[in-house]
Write a protein that holds these residues in place. Sequence first.
Motif, PDB file in Angstrom:
ATOM      1  N   UNK A 133       3.351   2.237  -2.091  1.00  0.00           N
ATOM      2  CA  UNK A 133       2.595   2.004  -0.869  1.00  0.00           C
ATOM      3  C   UNK A 133       1.267   2.718  -0.847  1.00  0.00           C
ATOM      4  N   UNK A 134       1.013   3.569  -1.860  1.00  0.00           N
ATOM      5  CA  UNK A 134      -0.215   4.354  -1.861  1.00  0.00           C
ATOM      6  C   UNK A 134      -1.448   3.473  -1.998  1.00  0.00           C
ATOM      7  N   UNK A 135      -1.285   2.306  -2.618  1.00  0.00           N
ATOM      8  CA  UNK A 135      -2.427   1.418  -2.793  1.00  0.00           C
ATOM      9  C   UNK A 135      -2.426   0.271  -1.786  1.00  0.00           C
ATOM     10  N   UNK A 136      -1.584   0.378  -0.775  1.00  0.00           N
ATOM     11  CA  UNK A 136      -1.528  -0.666   0.244  1.00  0.00           C
ATOM     12  C   UNK A 136      -2.738  -0.574   1.168  1.00  0.00           C
ATOM     13  N   UNK A 137      -2.982  -1.652   1.875  1.00  0.00           N
ATOM     14  CA  UNK A 137      -4.071  -1.687   2.850  1.00  0.00           C
ATOM     15  C   UNK A 137      -3.971  -0.481   3.767  1.00  0.00           C
ATOM     16  N   UNK A 138      -5.076   0.254   3.917  1.00  0.00           N
ATOM     17  CA  UNK A 138      -5.047   1.464   4.742  1.00  0.00           C
ATOM     18  C   UNK A 138      -5.074   1.169   6.232  1.00  0.00           C
ATOM     19  N   UNK A 139      -5.260  -0.110   6.584  1.00  0.00           N
ATOM     20  CA  UNK A 139      -5.231  -0.477   8.000  1.00  0.00           C
ATOM     21  C   UNK A 139      -3.841  -0.207   8.561  1.00  0.00           C
ATOM     22  N   UNK A 140      -3.803   0.292   9.768  1.00  0.00           N
ATOM     23  CA  UNK A 140      -2.506   0.568  10.383  1.00  0.00           C
ATOM     24  C   UNK A 140      -1.613  -0.668  10.307  1.00  0.00           C
ATOM     25  N   UNK A 141      -0.344  -0.439  10.028  1.00  0.00           N
ATOM     26  CA  UNK A 141       0.593  -1.547   9.808  1.00  0.00           C
ATOM     27  C   UNK A 141       0.625  -2.519  10.983  1.00  0.00           C
ATOM     28  N   UNK A 142       0.562  -1.980  12.184  1.00  0.00           N
ATOM     29  CA  UNK A 142       0.673  -2.864  13.340  1.00  0.00           C
ATOM     30  C   UNK A 142      -0.643  -3.543  13.695  1.00  0.00           C
ATOM     31  N   UNK A 143      -1.702  -3.259  12.922  1.00  0.00           N
ATOM     32  CA  UNK A 143      -2.980  -3.896  13.196  1.00  0.00           C
ATOM     33  C   UNK A 143      -3.439  -4.793  12.053  1.00  0.00           C
ATOM     34  N   UNK A 144      -2.654  -4.883  11.004  1.00  0.00           N
ATOM     35  CA  UNK A 144      -3.043  -5.673   9.855  1.00  0.00           C
ATOM     36  C   UNK A 144      -3.114  -7.151  10.202  1.00  0.00           C
ATOM     37  N   UNK A 145      -4.212  -7.769   9.779  1.00  0.00           N
ATOM     38  CA  UNK A 145      -4.414  -9.214   9.937  1.00  0.00           C
ATOM     39  C   UNK A 145      -4.372  -9.661  11.395  1.00  0.00           C
ATOM     40  N   UNK A 146      -4.489  -8.734  12.310  1.00  0.00           N
ATOM     41  CA  UNK A 146      -4.477  -9.125  13.710  1.00  0.00           C
ATOM     42  C   UNK A 146      -3.162  -9.693  14.169  1.00  0.00           C
ATOM     43  N   UNK A 147      -2.139  -9.492  13.365  1.00  0.00           N
ATOM     44  CA  UNK A 147      -0.834 -10.046  13.705  1.00  0.00           C
ATOM     45  C   UNK A 147      -0.011  -9.027  14.493  1.00  0.00           C
ATOM     46  N   UNK A 148       1.048  -9.533  15.065  1.00  0.00           N
ATOM     47  CA  UNK A 148       2.001  -8.624  15.703  1.00  0.00           C
ATOM     48  C   UNK A 148       2.607  -7.749  14.613  1.00  0.00           C
ATOM     49  N   UNK A 149       3.138  -6.626  14.979  1.00  0.00           N
ATOM     50  CA  UNK A 149       3.689  -5.688  14.023  1.00  0.00           C
ATOM     51  C   UNK A 149       4.670  -6.370  13.072  1.00  0.00           C
ATOM     52  N   UNK A 150       4.447  -6.161  11.792  1.00  0.00           N
ATOM     53  CA  UNK A 150       5.346  -6.707  10.782  1.00  0.00           C
ATOM     54  C   UNK A 150       6.477  -5.708  10.582  1.00  0.00           C
ATOM     55  N   UNK A 151       7.673  -6.149  10.873  1.00  0.00           N
ATOM     56  CA  UNK A 151       8.812  -5.243  10.815  1.00  0.00           C
ATOM     57  C   UNK A 151       9.306  -5.056   9.384  1.00  0.00           C
ATOM     58  N   UNK A 152       9.794  -3.863   9.051  1.00  0.00           N
ATOM     59  CA  UNK A 152      10.480  -3.686   7.768  1.00  0.00           C
ATOM     60  C   UNK A 152      11.662  -4.650   7.697  1.00  0.00           C
ATOM     61  N   UNK A 153      12.006  -5.058   6.487  1.00  0.00           N
ATOM     62  CA  UNK A 153      13.070  -6.052   6.317  1.00  0.00           C
ATOM     63  C   UNK A 153      14.429  -5.556   6.778  1.00  0.00           C
ATOM     64  N   UNK A 154      14.673  -4.255   6.699  1.00  0.00           N
ATOM     65  CA  UNK A 154      15.960  -3.728   7.171  1.00  0.00           C
ATOM     66  C   UNK A 154      16.098  -3.941   8.674  1.00  0.00           C
ATOM     67  N   UNK A 155      14.967  -3.906   9.372  1.00  0.00           N
ATOM     68  CA  UNK A 155      14.986  -4.138  10.817  1.00  0.00           C
ATOM     69  C   UNK A 155      15.226  -5.621  11.098  1.00  0.00           C
ATOM     70  N   UNK A 156      14.474  -6.462  10.394  1.00  0.00           N
ATOM     71  CA  UNK A 156      14.579  -7.905  10.629  1.00  0.00           C
ATOM     72  C   UNK A 156      15.975  -8.438  10.348  1.00  0.00           C
ATOM     73  N   UNK A 157      16.629  -7.850   9.339  1.00  0.00           N
ATOM     74  CA  UNK A 157      17.931  -8.380   8.916  1.00  0.00           C
ATOM     75  C   UNK A 157      19.119  -7.604   9.472  1.00  0.00           C
ATOM     76  N   UNK A 158      18.884  -6.655  10.366  1.00  0.00           N
ATOM     77  CA  UNK A 158      19.991  -5.894  10.946  1.00  0.00           C
ATOM     78  C   UNK A 158      20.797  -6.800  11.881  1.00  0.00           C
ATOM     79  N   UNK A 159      22.040  -7.016  11.546  1.00  0.00           N
ATOM     80  CA  UNK A 159      22.890  -7.950  12.286  1.00  0.00           C
ATOM     81  C   UNK A 159      23.140  -7.471  13.718  1.00  0.00           C
ATOM     82  N   UNK A 160      23.338  -6.170  13.868  1.00  0.00           N
ATOM     83  CA  UNK A 160      23.702  -5.651  15.180  1.00  0.00           C
ATOM     84  C   UNK A 160      22.548  -5.161  16.019  1.00  0.00           C
ATOM     85  N   UNK A 161      21.332  -5.249  15.493  1.00  0.00           N
ATOM     86  CA  UNK A 161      20.174  -4.734  16.235  1.00  0.00           C
ATOM     87  C   UNK A 161      20.202  -3.224  16.363  1.00  0.00           C
ATOM     88  N   UNK A 162      20.766  -2.562  15.339  1.00  0.00           N
ATOM     89  CA  UNK A 162      20.895  -1.100  15.392  1.00  0.00           C
ATOM     90  C   UNK A 162      19.639  -0.373  14.938  1.00  0.00           C
TER      91      UNK A 162
END
Length: 218
Positions: A133-162
């Motif tokens: 991740x050191x070479x990733x876009x330095x723009x804040x994750x929730x501001x990248x591409x003007x999109x809504x916050x991109x969630x980590x995949x563990x969050x998106x795929x959590x069955x129970x919403x934990x």
Amino acid sequence: MAADTDHWVFYFDPNRCIGCHACTVSCKQYHGRGSDADDWRTVTHHEEGTYPDVNDVPISMSCMHCHDAPCEKVCPTNAIEKRESDGIVTIDREKCIGCKYCGWACPFGAPTYGDEGLMSKCNMCLGQGPGAGADADSTAKHKQDGQAAVQPNCVSDCVGGAIKAGPQSEVIREASEAAANRFKSDNGRVIVEPFAEGSAAVDSTGSSDIITPFNAGD
């Protein structure tokens, strides 16, 4: 420098976790990690009670991208950085020498060393590959591409919403008052809901006697 309230944090509700390991599988699939590689997100199972009345309490955890980032403080080569834009902790593997100081300093055992002897860990899905991740876009994750916050995949795929993740100011509004107060009064590393009264982890006296990575202390 971004305010701490804009820094991303993880949230975990043990009352919603069913121990299905979807979060760990999702993490490995997204980052292309082999089945025998160390997990960047793990689900551990803790026993509560006495046989035959034994209950399983699953706990999902990963790098918590701590506000004080103990791993960053002990890194002798400055390979570890807590990004100013969003607080996500990354590792520059070109600088890592595999000394494991960060692993000893981390209270959650997040750094792994299975990849060429160098440290790797969760980067909140800033990018694929060895997790730097050191070479990733330095723009804040929730501001990248003007999109809504991109969630980590563990969050998106959590069955129970934990599991949840996002800027601290947003995540803490969704937490219970007890979880928010503990986050503010403790070390401010991760927002964790207390075990619900009547759950498997709370006995008739209202106390929890199991030790998990979240209440074991540093």
